[in-house]
Design an enzyme around this catalytic site. Structure first.
Site, PDB file in Angstrom:
ATOM      1  N   TYR A   1      14.630 -37.496  71.025  1.00 32.74           N
ATOM      2  CA  TYR A   1      14.293 -38.132  69.820  1.00 32.74           C
ATOM      3  C   TYR A   1      14.751 -39.721  70.194  1.00 32.74           C
ATOM      4  O   TYR A   1      14.361 -40.733  69.954  1.00 32.74           O
ATOM      5  CB  TYR A   1      14.851 -37.948  68.553  1.00 32.74           C
ATOM      6  CG  TYR A   1      14.345 -36.474  68.212  1.00 32.74           C
ATOM      7  CD1 TYR A   1      13.086 -36.045  68.575  1.00 32.74           C
ATOM      8  CD2 TYR A   1      15.186 -35.258  67.712  1.00 32.74           C
ATOM      9  CE1 TYR A   1      12.552 -34.749  68.372  1.00 32.74           C
ATOM     10  CE2 TYR A   1      14.660 -34.205  67.202  1.00 32.74           C
ATOM     11  CZ  TYR A   1      13.123 -33.859  67.573  1.00 32.74           C
ATOM     12  OH  TYR A   1      12.897 -32.816  67.309  1.00 32.74           O
ATOM     13  N   GLU A  16      14.959 -34.305  61.165  1.00 33.63           N
ATOM     14  CA  GLU A  16      16.147 -33.738  61.294  1.00 33.63           C
ATOM     15  C   GLU A  16      16.364 -33.132  62.586  1.00 33.63           C
ATOM     16  O   GLU A  16      15.390 -32.187  62.928  1.00 33.63           O
ATOM     17  CB  GLU A  16      16.587 -32.979  59.983  1.00 33.63           C
ATOM     18  CG  GLU A  16      16.747 -33.651  58.566  1.00 33.63           C
ATOM     19  CD  GLU A  16      15.327 -33.738  58.042  1.00 33.63           C
ATOM     20  OE1 GLU A  16      14.384 -32.985  58.259  1.00 33.63           O
ATOM     21  OE2 GLU A  16      15.238 -34.350  56.893  1.00 33.63           O
ATOM     22  N   ALA A  62       8.630 -27.457  69.454  1.00 32.47           N
ATOM     23  CA  ALA A  62       9.154 -26.466  70.418  1.00 32.47           C
ATOM     24  C   ALA A  62       8.167 -26.439  71.553  1.00 32.47           C
ATOM     25  O   ALA A  62       6.977 -26.504  71.370  1.00 32.47           O
ATOM     26  CB  ALA A  62       9.366 -25.069  69.589  1.00 32.47           C
ATOM     27  N   ASN A 121      22.320 -29.858  68.772  1.00 33.61           N
ATOM     28  CA  ASN A 121      20.908 -29.844  69.691  1.00 33.61           C
ATOM     29  C   ASN A 121      21.076 -31.303  70.616  1.00 33.61           C
ATOM     30  O   ASN A 121      20.421 -31.993  70.118  1.00 33.61           O
ATOM     31  CB  ASN A 121      19.916 -29.696  68.856  1.00 33.61           C
ATOM     32  CG  ASN A 121      18.779 -29.253  69.547  1.00 33.61           C
ATOM     33  OD1 ASN A 121      18.307 -29.381  70.592  1.00 33.61           O
ATOM     34  ND2 ASN A 121      17.602 -28.822  68.610  1.00 33.61           N
TER      35      ASN A 121
HETATM   36  C1  LIG Z   1      13.812 -30.026  72.498  1.00 39.03           C
HETATM   37  C2  LIG Z   1      12.510 -29.535  73.276  1.00 39.03           C
HETATM   38  C3  LIG Z   1      11.172 -29.403  72.250  1.00 39.03           C
HETATM   39  C4  LIG Z   1      12.379 -30.513  74.315  1.00 39.03           C
HETATM   40  O1  LIG Z   1      11.301 -30.002  75.191  1.00 39.03           O
HETATM   41  P1  LIG Z   1      11.132 -30.285  76.483  1.00 39.03           P
HETATM   42  O2  LIG Z   1       9.558 -30.074  77.009  1.00 39.03           O
HETATM   43  O3  LIG Z   1      12.068 -29.378  77.265  1.00 39.03           O
HETATM   44  O4  LIG Z   1      11.573 -31.790  76.694  1.00 39.03           O
HETATM   45  P2  LIG Z   1      11.014 -33.013  77.963  1.00 39.03           P
HETATM   46  O5  LIG Z   1      11.064 -32.325  79.047  1.00 39.03           O
HETATM   47  O6  LIG Z   1       9.917 -33.702  77.480  1.00 39.03           O
HETATM   48  O7  LIG Z   1      12.386 -33.946  77.905  1.00 39.03           O
HETATM   49  C5  LIG Z   1      12.273 -35.182  77.279  1.00 39.03           C
HETATM   50  C6  LIG Z   1      13.561 -35.845  77.040  1.00 39.03           C
HETATM   51  O8  LIG Z   1      14.374 -34.749  76.155  1.00 39.03           O
HETATM   52  C7  LIG Z   1      15.778 -34.793  76.501  1.00 39.03           C
HETATM   53  N1  LIG Z   1      15.972 -33.394  76.881  1.00 39.03           N
HETATM   54  C8  LIG Z   1      15.084 -32.141  76.979  1.00 39.03           C
HETATM   55  N2  LIG Z   1      15.784 -31.234  77.511  1.00 39.03           N
HETATM   56  C9  LIG Z   1      17.171 -31.476  77.712  1.00 39.03           C
HETATM   57  C10 LIG Z   1      18.149 -30.841  77.889  1.00 39.03           C
HETATM   58  N3  LIG Z   1      18.228 -29.292  78.223  1.00 39.03           N
HETATM   59  N4  LIG Z   1      19.240 -31.293  77.638  1.00 39.03           N
HETATM   60  C11 LIG Z   1      19.359 -32.635  77.261  1.00 39.03           C
HETATM   61  N5  LIG Z   1      18.493 -33.432  77.119  1.00 39.03           N
HETATM   62  C12 LIG Z   1      17.232 -32.645  77.165  1.00 39.03           C
HETATM   63  C13 LIG Z   1      15.792 -35.677  77.584  1.00 39.03           C
HETATM   64  O9  LIG Z   1      15.925 -36.984  77.211  1.00 39.03           O
HETATM   65  C14 LIG Z   1      14.482 -35.674  78.183  1.00 39.03           C
HETATM   66  O10 LIG Z   1      14.052 -36.751  79.062  1.00 39.03           O
HETATM   67  P3  LIG Z   1      14.603 -36.902  80.623  1.00 39.03           P
HETATM   68  O11 LIG Z   1      13.679 -35.975  81.394  1.00 39.03           O
HETATM   69  O12 LIG Z   1      14.077 -38.248  81.207  1.00 39.03           O
HETATM   70  O13 LIG Z   1      15.967 -36.452  80.664  1.00 39.03           O
HETATM   71  C15 LIG Z   1      12.733 -28.142  73.828  1.00 39.03           C
HETATM   72  O14 LIG Z   1      13.968 -28.212  74.518  1.00 39.03           O
HETATM   73  C16 LIG Z   1      12.724 -27.119  72.755  1.00 39.03           C
HETATM   74  O15 LIG Z   1      11.719 -26.335  72.468  1.00 39.03           O
HETATM   75  N6  LIG Z   1      14.061 -26.646  72.122  1.00 39.03           N
HETATM   76  C17 LIG Z   1      14.007 -25.607  71.238  1.00 39.03           C
HETATM   77  C18 LIG Z   1      13.466 -25.821  69.908  1.00 39.03           C
HETATM   78  C19 LIG Z   1      14.191 -27.182  69.490  1.00 39.03           C
HETATM   79  O16 LIG Z   1      15.283 -27.373  69.380  1.00 39.03           O
HETATM   80  N7  LIG Z   1      13.489 -28.048  68.759  1.00 39.03           N
HETATM   81  C20 LIG Z   1      13.651 -29.291  68.302  1.00 39.03           C
HETATM   82  C21 LIG Z   1      14.395 -28.923  66.926  1.00 39.03           C
HETATM   83  S1  LIG Z   1      14.674 -30.401  66.013  1.00 39.03           S
END
Ligand SMILES: CC(C)(COP(=O)(O)OP(=O)(O)OC[C@H]1O[C@@H](n2cnc3c(N)ncnc32)[C@H](O)[C@@H]1OP(=O)(O)O)[C@@H](O)C(=O)NCCC(=O)NCCS
Length: 182
Positions: free
Chosen positions: A125, A113, A80, A118
């Site tokens: 991933y 998973e 996260a 999501n």
């Molecule tokens: C999932 C999570 C960890 C991604 O972290 P982040 O720092 O925002 O992600 P990044 O900026 O590194 O993005 C990397 C890639 O993820 C995908 N991505 C990230 N946020 C996204 C969004 N809101 N919608 C669609 N794709 C997204 C994209 O492919 C992105 O690549 P791009 O910038 O070239 O499009 C974050 O959204 C989060 O903490 N979510 C809540 C917790 C969670 O769901 N964790 C995963 C549990 S399985």
């Protein structure tokens, strides 16, 4: 990208118990059913078969990834990023760093998973080479939602290592954070 973002520094390091409050704040902001303090504390207490990586910006933990290792397999249990720091590459940086540690621990594959709904996780991933390998029906007890089980395999092969190295180079070109490791 703004000049402020260009100047920002992020440190990737192993988590410690003193990160607990900051990590739990992110955890509670990120998941409908967050881990308990006790469960997260156990992970931060430097377990033999697991590791927690933390992304720190200006002395503040802003993201983390928890990985368990057994029988040559790394299982990402939790990742996260703080809501106000999302969308800037930190989730991808944490995942790349966790995968690289799995390689250095001689794992053959990384598994995880994620909720069917999501989209951010699914995209993240997929970008890192994970391939959906199955559905786990009603895996999440809180909402009864299905999980997608995904694998990044053949971790130790030159092809996978080249792919990850190219992904890291691309990440650096896309983001301009200054990254250091402790
Ligand atoms: C999932 C999570 C960890 C991604 O972290 P982040 O720092 O925002 O992600 P990044 O900026 O590194 O993005 C990397 C890639 O993820 C995908 N991505 C990230 N946020 C996204 C969004 N809101 N919608 C669609 N794709 C997204 C994209 O492919 C992105 O690549 P791009 O910038 O070239 O499009 C974050 O959204 C989060 O903490 N979510 C809540 C917790 C969670 O769901 N964790 C995963 C549990 S399985």
């Amino acid at each position: 990208m703004s000049a402020a973002t260009r100047l920002r520094k992020v440190v990737i390091r192993h988590g410690r118990v003193s990160d607990l409050a900051a990590v739990m704040e992110i955890e509670r902001a990120s998941f409908p059913t967050p881990w308990s303090d006790a469960a997260m504390r156990r992970e931060l207490e430097c377990q033999e078969n697991s590791y927690v990586l933390v992304a720190e910006v200006g002395d503040r933990p802003v993201g983390y990834v928890v990985t368990w290792v057994y029988s040559g397999e790394a299982h990402v249990l939790n990742v996260a990023v703080a809501p106000d720091e999302r969308g800037q590459g930190l989730g991808e940086l944490l995942m790349l760093s966790a995968i690289e540690e799995a390689i250095s621990r001689r794992c053959r594959q990384v598994v995880l998973e994620y909720r069917v709904s999501n989209l951010a996780a699914a995209n993240l991933y997929r970008k890192l080479g994970f391939v959906p390998a199955g559905l786990r029906p009603r895996y999440y007890l809180d909402t009864g939602e299905d999980a997608i089980f995904a694998i990044l395999d053949k971790l130790q092969t030159p092809a996978t290592r080249r792919f990850l190295s190219e992904r890291r180079d691309a990440w650096q070109k896309e983001h301009d954070w200054t990254v250091s490791y402790e």
